[in-house]
Design a protein around this motif. Structure first.
Motif, PDB file in Angstrom:
ATOM      1  N   ALA A 138      31.166  30.243   2.097  1.00  0.00           N
ATOM      2  CA  ALA A 138      32.484  30.685   1.666  1.00  0.00           C
ATOM      3  C   ALA A 138      32.661  30.198   0.228  1.00  0.00           C
ATOM      4  N   TYR A 139      33.806  30.489  -0.356  1.00  0.00           N
ATOM      5  CA  TYR A 139      34.026  30.107  -1.746  1.00  0.00           C
ATOM      6  C   TYR A 139      33.994  28.588  -1.904  1.00  0.00           C
ATOM      7  N   ASN A 140      33.050  28.096  -2.713  1.00  0.00           N
ATOM      8  CA  ASN A 140      32.903  26.664  -2.992  1.00  0.00           C
ATOM      9  C   ASN A 140      32.660  25.833  -1.736  1.00  0.00           C
ATOM     10  N   LYS A 141      32.119  26.453  -0.702  1.00  0.00           N
ATOM     11  CA  LYS A 141      31.834  25.732   0.534  1.00  0.00           C
ATOM     12  C   LYS A 141      30.566  26.290   1.167  1.00  0.00           C
ATOM     13  N   ILE A 142      29.809  25.418   1.800  1.00  0.00           N
ATOM     14  CA  ILE A 142      28.648  25.815   2.591  1.00  0.00           C
ATOM     15  C   ILE A 142      28.803  25.165   3.955  1.00  0.00           C
ATOM     16  N   GLU A 143      28.778  25.977   4.995  1.00  0.00           N
ATOM     17  CA  GLU A 143      28.980  25.462   6.346  1.00  0.00           C
ATOM     18  C   GLU A 143      27.657  25.447   7.107  1.00  0.00           C
ATOM     19  N   ILE A 144      27.296  24.290   7.617  1.00  0.00           N
ATOM     20  CA  ILE A 144      26.128  24.188   8.484  1.00  0.00           C
ATOM     21  C   ILE A 144      26.561  24.583   9.885  1.00  0.00           C
ATOM     22  N   ILE A 179      23.282  28.422   8.426  1.00  0.00           N
ATOM     23  CA  ILE A 179      24.436  28.123   7.583  1.00  0.00           C
ATOM     24  C   ILE A 179      25.308  29.365   7.451  1.00  0.00           C
ATOM     25  N   ASP A 180      26.494  29.139   6.911  1.00  0.00           N
ATOM     26  CA  ASP A 180      27.370  30.222   6.493  1.00  0.00           C
ATOM     27  C   ASP A 180      27.961  29.797   5.156  1.00  0.00           C
TER      28      ASP A 180
END
Length: 265
Positions: free
Chosen positions: A238-244, A235-236
């Motif tokens: 960011a602000y208010n986001k989680i990226e798979i 994952i990665d």
């Protein structure tokens, strides 16, 4: 000007968590709705006659931020599809408190359970941002199902896919590893929007504290688990986001193989 479908194709992320450019209420056309629904695997799997039949009986609803769509115990009024914005599904305690069970983003169908058992709504649904929904009125939808009974099968697939994911999430509640519990929750959210996809990069519009609320964990515990998943290249953040960033790797980590959702061929 590019169509909504063109905008979706140009995005580096899959459509479920891509925020479509919102159209003023008077400009929401059938073509615009069809462009959004064309990105949804379940709707795309329907025979064209069924797709058109559903669109023929559909209407749209808009919600403002914080507005409730329905509450637990309300009578079933049909099936909804989230086209724009963000919703939350909430449970209520005996003290009147609410806990977020799931955050919903486009394209997401819900409410189909009431088609089968005719029982009241099981959750509170509230808009977390301005939202546009497609609404299939209960009476008109039942008439369509009477005319096209094979549509029951497709709604059944939609329901069983969610049931498998619910069992997957329930199974994860007994895990001792907080990291695996967090990973399972992220994967469950991803699979609700991209069933059957393996190597995709998916950005989930969910904050760390919202994951913590869903799991009943502290923010610090969730953050530590997320940092470990990031270190593994899964994952990665960011602000208010989680990226798979590695869907197949995340599936392998939580042993998702035996929980694959049902998909029509």
């Amino acid at each position: 000007m590019n169509s909504a479908a063109d905008a979706i194709k140009m995005s580096p992320f899959p459509p479920p968590c891509t925020h479509h450019q919102r159209m003023p209420a008077m400009q929401v056309t059938r073509t615009y709705i069809e462009d959004i629904l064309s990105t949804d695997a379940w709707f795309a799997s329907l025979p064209p006659a069924m797709q058109q039949g559903m669109l023929d009986i559909a209407s749209t609803k808009r919600l403002g931020k914080g507005q409730s769509l329905f509450s637990r115990g309300d009578a079933t009024d049909g099936v909804y599809c989230l086209l724009e914005g963000r919703l939350s599904a909430r449970d209520g305690s005996e003290h009147g408190d609410e806990a977020v069970q799931l955050h919903l983003c486009p394209v997401f169908w819900f409410g189909e359970m009431g088609l089968y058992d005719k029982l009241p709504r099981a959750h509170h649904i509230r808009a977390e941002s301005p939202a546009l929904l497609l609404w299939l009125d209960n009476q008109r939808l039942r008439q369509l199902l009477h005319e096209q009974p094979s549509l029951w099968f497709h709604f059944g697939l939609l329901l069983t896919q969610k049931l498998r994911l619910a069992l997957f999430a329930l199974d994860g509640r007994t895990l001792q590893s907080n990291e695996l519990r967090v990973a399972r929750t992220l994967l469950m959210m991803a699979k609700l929007y991209t069933p059957g996809k393996q190597d995709v990069r998916l950005r989930l519009p969910v904050a760390q504290h919202e994951v913590a609320d869903m799991l009943g964990m502290s923010r610090q515990t969730v953050n530590l688990s997320l940092q470990r998943l990031k270190a593994d290249g899964l994952i990665d953040m960011a602000y208010n986001k989680i990226e798979i960033t590695h869907m197949a790797g995340l599936e392998e980590k939580v042993r998702f193989k035996n929980w694959l959702p049902v998909a029509s061929q």
